[in-house]
Design an enzyme around this catalytic site. Sequence first.
Site, PDB file in Angstrom:
ATOM      1  N   LEU A  98       0.673  -1.171  -0.068  1.00 23.22           N
ATOM      2  CA  LEU A  98       0.048  -0.052  -0.207  1.00 23.22           C
ATOM      3  C   LEU A  98       0.902   1.348   0.113  1.00 23.22           C
ATOM      4  CD1 LEU A  98      -2.726   1.497   0.405  1.00 23.22           C
ATOM      5  CD2 LEU A  98      -2.521   1.071   2.836  1.00 23.22           C
ATOM      6  N   ASP A  99       0.593   2.150  -1.061  1.00 23.00           N
ATOM      7  CA  ASP A  99       1.229   3.565  -1.142  1.00 23.00           C
ATOM      8  C   ASP A  99       2.949   3.239  -0.974  1.00 23.00           C
ATOM      9  OD1 ASP A  99      -1.192   4.468  -0.799  1.00 23.00           O
ATOM     10  OD2 ASP A  99      -0.991   4.707   1.366  1.00 23.00           O
TER      11      ASP A  99
END
Lengths: 279, 279, 279, 279
Positions: free
Chosen positions: B223-224
């Site tokens: 994530l990210d």
Amino acid sequence: MTMEKKTLLTDCPDAIGLISKITNICYKHQLNIVHNNEFVDNTNKQFFMRTELEGYFNDKTFLADLDHALPTGSHRRLVSSERKRIVIMVTKEAHCIGDILVKAYDGTLDVDIAAVVGNYDTLGKLTEKFDIPFHHVSHEGLTREEHEDKLLACINQYEPNYVVLAKYMRILTPEFVSAFPHQIINIHHSFLPAFIGAKPYLQAFERGVKIIGATAHFVTNDLDEGPIITQNVIPVDHNFSAKDMARSGRDVEKSVLSKALGLVVDDRVFVHGNRTIIL
Amino acid sequence: MTMEKKTLLTDCPDAIGLISKITNICYKHQLNIVHNNEFVDNTNKQFFMRTELEGYFNDKTFLADLDHALPTGSHRRLVSSERKRIVIMVTKEAHCIGDILVKAYDGTLDVDIAAVVGNYDTLGKLTEKFDIPFHHVSHEGLTREEHEDKLLACINQYEPNYVVLAKYMRILTPEFVSAFPHQIINIHHSFLPAFIGAKPYLQAFERGVKIIGATAHFVTNDLDEGPIITQNVIPVDHNFSAKDMARSGRDVEKSVLSKALGLVVDDRVFVHGNRTIIL
Amino acid sequence: MTMEKKTLLTDCPDAIGLISKITNICYKHQLNIVHNNEFVDNTNKQFFMRTELEGYFNDKTFLADLDHALPTGSHRRLVSSERKRIVIMVTKEAHCIGDILVKAYDGTLDVDIAAVVGNYDTLGKLTEKFDIPFHHVSHEGLTREEHEDKLLACINQYEPNYVVLAKYMRILTPEFVSAFPHQIINIHHSFLPAFIGAKPYLQAFERGVKIIGATAHFVTNDLDEGPIITQNVIPVDHNFSAKDMARSGRDVEKSVLSKALGLVVDDRVFVHGNRTIIL
Amino acid sequence: MTMEKKTLLTDCPDAIGLISKITNICYKHQLNIVHNNEFVDNTNKQFFMRTELEGYFNDKTFLADLDHALPTGSHRRLVSSERKRIVIMVTKEAHCIGDILVKAYDGTLDVDIAAVVGNYDTLGKLTEKFDIPFHHVSHEGLTREEHEDKLLACINQYEPNYVVLAKYMRILTPEFVSAFPHQIINIHHSFLPAFIGAKPYLQAFERGVKIIGATAHFVTNDLDEGPIITQNVIPVDHNFSAKDMARSGRDVEKSVLSKALGLVVDDRVFVHGNRTIIL
């Protein structure tokens, strides 16, 4: 009595009519408002006002009138326009200290550099070019506490208003920090809260960011977590190694630090919780 | 045979004489180099080159010559100048999708928007104003896997070159992501790696930062954490509530996302490890 | 009486005690100051204050009290929080109008777009996608005066608060301008005062600048010389042709124009001489 | 023979196969290409290439091979990696010279400051802190020609590669300029071509701009019209007097000038007509 310039800093719980009350008292005391800025933090219901005043001050009666008018829990300070005294702490890098030295020399920064303290002697020669005392307080062979005791003894003889960490590369203990509450200004070489801790440029390189930055903040007990004063950034790209980033970052670091220092010594920075209000 | 424009993308271990070898082959095939950019990552000893060519292409013999000349472990692609097809995924916010719709409409972005898919129907009306099919694929009452199966079925019918997450506010599973390796572009509303995860503007407000930003990146399983394509920032101050930051951040988000998209569809973005090289 | 929000805008010669006088009157009328900003132009000895008020307004007595308190030559306006009505003028380029349409659609810009008027019909389709009337008022075969008479007739039927030139590429006569004093907002595609007049990107290319920009300003009789509201810039380099600059400049133009429009419709912009004060 | 690093700078009319020809010659001479950048100006059909080479150089045969391969009208230079020698000219302001002195001192700028020449003696003390000779060449009582003769005599004894005008506030004659073709670097305290000539900050204040800047450029005979090397800007607003702008502009001026100087001494700047190509 002589005509003087002073700055009134008010920080109190918000209430109706505060501006009117404060400015009325200034008016009553025949103090001319040269510049006024206020801010209401609606989230925290807190009121901040910075008022540059000119006139003939009777500090005692003026502050008494204010204390009478302001709500419980208010803080107010009436600050003279006297130049602030700072002590600068450094390790080995010249760019931040060099910038402050030149800016104090040519009057861009209105500060009095009382002394520079380094845990290495690298920057002694540069400091002394500007006729400022340099103290080499080595950390070698000392415990952290012993070292900080020596630092404190050295710094305290100058009774500084602020301590500036101009790339001082060692962590300070809560004891040291508590000796200078909201009086220590640090430059961190990243766009906080990205890349907290050591080697931020290497971290930035490895993450492949396209922008790097620097952050000036007050030092509190939590590493790199204190209230931020100023930040700035520059673009980078795949051509930049971690070393190139560090090199390019120097100009940002130094301009961010000296901008923050300028704001602080101009009494423009309020701290509330972990945030700064700059008026 | 007709005169064509194609782009050669070379990505291989660095070696002496690579530029000379590749440009010699172009020369031998009478292909004119319209624009050439190369980059050597000295840390990883990797060579990247993007060569815009014009001429009469015999793809087969040209690529065979290249494969013969390049070292083991090389990747090369010869990309036609055909317009890329994208599918856009959205939730409720209009600014990023609105910007891409207008830019594709007036030719600023040279892409073919095949469809827009939303987990809410909020943006259906806006999409259809531009005569582009909108699919409402609600996540309600479905497991994450069931929802993503529906999304995949919907998206795959368009055979897109890229999937653009224009403020799609749900996390995607590794299975979904692996269906589009380095083909999903996301806009994250912070200056990564600061404020990973949910509510970055609230985090930024609480940390008291003086600059906020946005990051466009390829989506990977973390994530990210995927390779960053573009980032940009704007200054904020104590006057900004978290909501004001979000509002002001919209212009940055949309310009960062469409800039990244433009670079990707122009075949300018190489990915190596977790970093992008943009030539 | 109902609780209302209004904004008081005061613009008057500087004098001692103005803040105190004005805030006292607000206090007397039981109006809560939600937000207050003031500025003193020390060069021109002029005082500006913007005060967001909340409460039960008796406009007549409140303004009478103010008029009594303020010095000769004062201007004050009490503005309701009603949404402003604008008419947009365009030629052929879609990016600025597209941005305003999307921002009004999703609420980022709190304006009511009454109509769009174009001297070409190019942008009619885009405008009508958003259910806004488009008027094609061609200049062909008309004298400048005839054309402007038609424009005025068309615009005036909507009684706009502001006229926005969203890349309207014709010069307006002093007669037209005087019909909307400080009510016409233009976007000029350069960093004024650099590159006044036609083809600023070509001029910028030929001069070899490393930064290009855009300027939103009020229109006065002197071409590109009106009071500047907002400006912004982006870096360019030798890789940019004049056409590339124009293309890259679009994002700056549109964000500068809609930022200026937002400030104007929020009643934040004072004009004094040829300068703006933004509170 | 010893292993050396040199930079080849090629500037010639564009033609098919140039990259291939040049890199083949490097290859033939067993010179490793450490870094290569090229640019084709399609408007002017001109080719530029900067090639960092490493190996055992036989300059004579290498350049002969190049001359044989390159088209008529080509310029090529093979530059050693030796540190450049500069002379700095100043008037009274300390920020630009101070920045260069500190950067040369700590190695950020890889230059050898041979001397500083001032038409006032104001900066003598600062210069001498860094053990660099300062020459006070007053213009008082002298014609422009007499003054420049003295300046030239003083500067020429140091045989500088470049002359840096670090806020030298007098206009130079074409005769002086022609003595150092594309070797004089000036910092102008505005975002050129805005505010050419004297007192740019006052001009900027009066025009009411929202951004100010600085421009480093080569000096040619036309005042403030020479090829631009770097520019940068900072935002300002109505709070800034002309004096505040000047003060805030100092940091931009100094960083723009030293960035430009760094690019020039790294042999990255090509001049073509009135534009620079930076590779």
